[in-house]
Design a protein around this motif. Structure first.
Motif, PDB file in Angstrom:
ATOM      1  N   UNK A 198      80.491  28.221  69.536  1.00  0.00           N
ATOM      2  CA  UNK A 198      81.478  27.378  70.209  1.00  0.00           C
ATOM      3  C   UNK A 198      82.538  26.903  69.214  1.00  0.00           C
ATOM      4  N   UNK A 199      83.658  26.496  69.733  1.00  0.00           N
ATOM      5  CA  UNK A 199      84.757  26.061  68.864  1.00  0.00           C
ATOM      6  C   UNK A 199      84.461  24.736  68.181  1.00  0.00           C
ATOM      7  N   UNK A 200      83.717  23.838  68.865  1.00  0.00           N
ATOM      8  CA  UNK A 200      83.473  22.513  68.317  1.00  0.00           C
ATOM      9  C   UNK A 200      82.522  22.585  67.125  1.00  0.00           C
ATOM     10  N   UNK A 201      82.846  21.792  66.076  1.00  0.00           N
ATOM     11  CA  UNK A 201      81.973  21.732  64.908  1.00  0.00           C
ATOM     12  C   UNK A 201      80.825  20.781  65.181  1.00  0.00           C
ATOM     13  N   UNK A 202      79.819  20.794  64.315  1.00  0.00           N
ATOM     14  CA  UNK A 202      78.685  19.902  64.488  1.00  0.00           C
ATOM     15  C   UNK A 202      77.441  20.456  63.826  1.00  0.00           C
ATOM     16  N   UNK A 203      76.356  19.709  63.959  1.00  0.00           N
ATOM     17  CA  UNK A 203      75.105  20.059  63.294  1.00  0.00           C
ATOM     18  C   UNK A 203      74.577  21.416  63.752  1.00  0.00           C
ATOM     19  N   UNK A 204      74.720  21.718  65.055  1.00  0.00           N
ATOM     20  CA  UNK A 204      74.211  22.988  65.563  1.00  0.00           C
ATOM     21  C   UNK A 204      74.866  24.190  64.894  1.00  0.00           C
ATOM     22  N   UNK A 205      76.186  24.139  64.751  1.00  0.00           N
ATOM     23  CA  UNK A 205      76.897  25.232  64.078  1.00  0.00           C
ATOM     24  C   UNK A 205      76.544  25.276  62.605  1.00  0.00           C
ATOM     25  N   UNK A 206      76.375  24.118  61.998  1.00  0.00           N
ATOM     26  CA  UNK A 206      75.991  24.027  60.590  1.00  0.00           C
ATOM     27  C   UNK A 206      74.677  24.770  60.362  1.00  0.00           C
ATOM     28  N   UNK A 207      73.671  24.450  61.172  1.00  0.00           N
ATOM     29  CA  UNK A 207      72.361  25.090  61.038  1.00  0.00           C
ATOM     30  C   UNK A 207      72.455  26.580  61.339  1.00  0.00           C
ATOM     31  N   UNK A 208      73.222  26.943  62.348  1.00  0.00           N
ATOM     32  CA  UNK A 208      73.374  28.349  62.728  1.00  0.00           C
ATOM     33  C   UNK A 208      73.880  29.187  61.554  1.00  0.00           C
ATOM     34  N   UNK A 209      74.904  28.699  60.858  1.00  0.00           N
ATOM     35  CA  UNK A 209      75.429  29.461  59.722  1.00  0.00           C
ATOM     36  C   UNK A 209      74.421  29.492  58.578  1.00  0.00           C
ATOM     37  N   UNK A 210      73.703  28.378  58.358  1.00  0.00           N
ATOM     38  CA  UNK A 210      72.659  28.378  57.340  1.00  0.00           C
ATOM     39  C   UNK A 210      71.588  29.409  57.627  1.00  0.00           C
ATOM     40  N   UNK A 211      71.234  29.564  58.898  1.00  0.00           N
ATOM     41  CA  UNK A 211      70.254  30.586  59.285  1.00  0.00           C
ATOM     42  C   UNK A 211      70.781  31.978  58.960  1.00  0.00           C
ATOM     43  N   UNK A 212      72.064  32.209  59.239  1.00  0.00           N
ATOM     44  CA  UNK A 212      72.656  33.499  58.908  1.00  0.00           C
ATOM     45  C   UNK A 212      72.566  33.805  57.429  1.00  0.00           C
ATOM     46  N   UNK A 213      72.816  32.796  56.595  1.00  0.00           N
ATOM     47  CA  UNK A 213      72.714  32.983  55.144  1.00  0.00           C
ATOM     48  C   UNK A 213      71.271  33.297  54.754  1.00  0.00           C
ATOM     49  N   UNK A 214      70.324  32.538  55.307  1.00  0.00           N
ATOM     50  CA  UNK A 214      68.911  32.763  54.997  1.00  0.00           C
ATOM     51  C   UNK A 214      68.473  34.175  55.381  1.00  0.00           C
ATOM     52  N   UNK A 215      68.897  34.641  56.546  1.00  0.00           N
ATOM     53  CA  UNK A 215      68.538  36.003  56.970  1.00  0.00           C
ATOM     54  C   UNK A 215      69.199  37.051  56.083  1.00  0.00           C
ATOM     55  N   UNK A 216      70.433  36.781  55.660  1.00  0.00           N
ATOM     56  CA  UNK A 216      71.112  37.709  54.749  1.00  0.00           C
ATOM     57  C   UNK A 216      70.397  37.785  53.395  1.00  0.00           C
ATOM     58  N   UNK A 217      69.726  36.693  53.020  1.00  0.00           N
ATOM     59  CA  UNK A 217      68.947  36.660  51.777  1.00  0.00           C
ATOM     60  C   UNK A 217      67.564  37.280  51.944  1.00  0.00           C
ATOM     61  N   UNK A 218      67.283  37.834  53.120  1.00  0.00           N
ATOM     62  CA  UNK A 218      66.008  38.492  53.429  1.00  0.00           C
ATOM     63  C   UNK A 218      64.836  37.517  53.473  1.00  0.00           C
ATOM     64  N   UNK A 219      65.103  36.280  53.886  1.00  0.00           N
ATOM     65  CA  UNK A 219      64.023  35.302  54.028  1.00  0.00           C
ATOM     66  C   UNK A 219      63.051  35.764  55.107  1.00  0.00           C
ATOM     67  N   UNK A 220      61.767  35.568  54.859  1.00  0.00           N
ATOM     68  CA  UNK A 220      60.746  35.874  55.860  1.00  0.00           C
ATOM     69  C   UNK A 220      60.383  34.656  56.695  1.00  0.00           C
ATOM     70  N   UNK A 221      60.666  33.467  56.151  1.00  0.00           N
ATOM     71  CA  UNK A 221      60.414  32.219  56.861  1.00  0.00           C
ATOM     72  C   UNK A 221      61.550  31.258  56.532  1.00  0.00           C
TER      73      UNK A 221
END
Length: 449
Positions: free
Chosen positions: A125-148
Motif C-alpha cells: 500500500x502507499x501509506x507508510x507504517x509498521x506493517x510496511x516496515x516489517x514487510x521490507x525487513x522480511x524481504x531482506x531476511x529472505x534475501x539473506x537466505x534466513x531459514x527462520x
C-alpha cells in the motif's frame, strides 16, 4: 508442553513450568542455528531511542540482543528518522557490540527508492507504517537466505534475552512453521491488555456462540483457532521462511489478527510460547473516544473489520444488520461475565481493578466500535442522521457517539470503508519475487551501501 486438537490441527503451547537456565535454550539454538540460521527484525521509530524517557528501554534491549550469538543478522527497520538520528542508531549498535546488524533506514534514499519500486508494482500500500516496515525487513531476511525469522518490538520495557530464546525455540529447534509469544500484561498494579481482554476475547466468544447456534462448522474452525491463543495481539512472532514467503501482512491495527488468519490458512504447524515468567510491560495505547483514528479506539475498529472481512471472504459469512444486533447483545453478556472474572482475579492477586472503568470501556467504547463496523458493512450510505439513529437506538453508546465521536466517524468514513471491504495488506514475497525477479539482488545491494 500442552497440545490442543482443533480443526486447524495441532497447536502446541510451550509453558514455563520451572525456572529456566538460559544456557540450556541458547545451547540448543546455537546448535540448530548452524542449519537454520535465524534473522531477527526489530521495527522501530527514531523516538524510541532519541527521547530521554525511552533511552533506558532501548539500551536494555540492545544489551540483551548482544548476547544472542545464534542470530545470523539483526535488521533494525528504522522509521521517521533523519540522517543524524540514523547515525545515532548506528553508534548505539556499535557501542553494544552487536555484530551483523543491518539498519533498514526507510526514510533514506536507498530504501525509499525500494519502497517506490514495490509500490509502483502494486506490492505494498502507499501509506507508510509498521506493517510496511516489517514487510521490507522480511524481504531482506529472505534475501539473506534466513531459514527462520523473528520479529520483536522495540518498546519492551521488561525485555530479557531469554524471552527471545523462548520465542525462536519452536521454529529453530523443532521446525514449527510459526511461533507466537503470550504473557501477562501488568503495569502499576493494574491489568492491561485491554483490547485483548475486553474486545478480542468476548468478540470471539460471542461469534462462537452464534456459530454454534447456527451449526456453522466452517466459521467455527477459524474462531476456535484464534481462541486457542492466550494473547492474539502480541507482536512478538517467529516464522519458518517457507511459510513466510507465502504470507501477506496487514498494514493497519488489525495486523496481528490478519497474521493469525494467514497462519490458519497457510501453515501446517503452529505454537505459542510463554514469553516471560514475570509480568510483561511495553508501551500502552491511550483511549481516544473523540477521535476514531487514534489509540485503542482505532485499533478496535481495525481489529473488528479485519476479522469480519476474513469471515466474509474466506468463510463466506453473510452479514446483516440482524447479525450485528445479535452479536452485540451476546458480546455485552460475555463482557459482563469477563469483567467480574477480572475483578475476582485482580483481588486474588492484590491488584487494583476499576470495574466501572473496564465496564465502560467494553460496553460503551468497544461496543460502539463493533456497532459502527457493522453499520458500515451493512449500510450503503453514511450521514449524520444515521449516526444519530444509532445513538437513539443504543442509549448506552450515546455519550461515545455524540460527544465528538460522530464527527470523527464522518471524517474517516472513506478510509474505514476501504479497511472493511479490503484490509490494507502487502503482497506475499513469493508474489513479489515472481513479478520482480531482480528484487533479491536489489535488496542485497541495498544493505551493502
Amino acid at each position: 508442553m500442552r497440545e490442543i486438537t482443533r480443526n486447524f490441527g495441532l497447536v502446541t503451547t510451550f509453558r514455563i513450568l520451572v525456572d529456566q537456565d538460559r544456557r540450556h535454550l541458547a545451547a540448543m539454538l546455537n546448535q540448530h542455528a548452524r542449519m537454520n540460521p535465524p534473522v531477527l527484525i526489530v521495527p522501530l521509530l527514531a523516538s524510541e531511542y532519541t527521547l530521554p524517557e525511552n533511552q533506558p528501554v532501548f539500551n536494555n534491549i540492545l544489551s540483551h540482543l548482544s548476547r544472542a550469538e545464534y542470530l545470523d543478522h539483526i535488521i533494525f527497520g528504522l522509521d521517521q528518522a533523519c540522517a543524524s538520528e540514523m547515525q545515532l542508531l548506528r553508534d548505539l549498535i556499535a557501542r553494544h557490540r552487536i555484530n551483523k546488524a543491518i539498519i533498514q533506514w526507510n526514510d533514506g534514499p536507498v530504501f525509499g527508492n525500494i519502497y517506490r519500486m514495490l509500490s509502483d508494482a502494486g506490492m505494498v500500500p502507499a501509506e507508510s507504517g509498521k506493517g510496511k516496515n516489517i514487510f521490507l525487513g522480511i524481504g531482506i531476511a529472505l534475501a539473506l537466505q534466513a531459514k527462520a525469522v523473528g520479529i520483536l518490538d522495540a518498546d519492551i520495557r521488561s525485555f530479557d534475552c531469554i524471552q527471545l530464546d523462548r520465542l525462536l525455540y519452536p521454529v529453530v529447534v523443532h521446525n514449527y512453521d510459526f511461533s507466537k509469544a503470550f504473557y501477562t500484561r501488568i503495569s502499576n498494579r493494574r491489568l492491561y491488555g485491554r483490547v485483548k481482554r475486553l474486545l478480542m476475547d468476548p468478540l470471539l466468544l460471542a461469534l462462537k456462540t452464534k456459530f454454534i447456534e447456527s451449526k456453522d462448522k466452517k466459521m467455527l474452525g477459524l474462531i476456535d483457532f484464534l481462541l486457542q491463543f492466550d494473547y492474539q495481539l502480541s507482536g512478538e512472532v517467529a516464522f519458518r521462511s517457507d511459510l513466510l514467503k507465502k504470507m501477506r501482512f496487514a498494514t493497519n491495527w488489525g495486523a496481528e489478527i490478519f497474521t493469525l488468519i494467514e497462519v490458519y490458512r497457510k501453515a501446517s504447524s503452529a505454537a505459542q510460547v510463554d514469553f516471560s515468567i514475570e509480568p510483561f510491560d511495553h508501551k500502552h495505547q491511550t483511549v481516544s473516544e473523540d477521535d476514531l483514528s487514534k489509540g485503542l479506539t482505532r485499533m478496535a475498529v481495525d481489529i473488528v473489520t479485519t476479522l469480519m472481512n476474513a469471515l466474509v471472504q474466506g468463510e463466506g459469512l453473510d452479514l446483516s444488520e440482524a447479525f450485528f444486533r445479535d452479536l452485540l447483545t451476546i458480546y455485552m453478556g460475555v463482557t459482563d461475565k469477563l469483567t467480574k472474572m477480572y475483578s475476582d482475579e485482580s483481588m486474588f492477586n492484590d491488584l487494583d481493578y476499576d470495574w466501572d472503568d473496564e465496564e465502560y470501556l467494553a460496553r460503551n467504547v468497544f461496543g460502539a466500535c463493533i456497532l459502527h463496523a457493522g453499520d458500515i458493512l451493512t449500510a450503503q450510505t453514511t450521514d449524520t442522521d444515521r449516526l444519530l439513529r444509532l445513538a437513539n437506538s443504543y442509549p448506552q453508546f450515546k455519550p461515545c457517539l455524540e460527544a465528538g465521536l460522530a464527527k470523527a466517524i464522518l471524517s474517516v468514513e472513506l478510509e474505514l470503508k476501504r479497511s472493511v471491504f479490503e484490509t490494507p495488506h502487502t503482497a506475499s514475497w513469493e508474489r513479489v519475487c515472481h513479478k520482480m525477479p531482480e528484487i533479491n539482488d536489489v535488496l542485497i545491494e541495498a544493505i551493502r551501501v
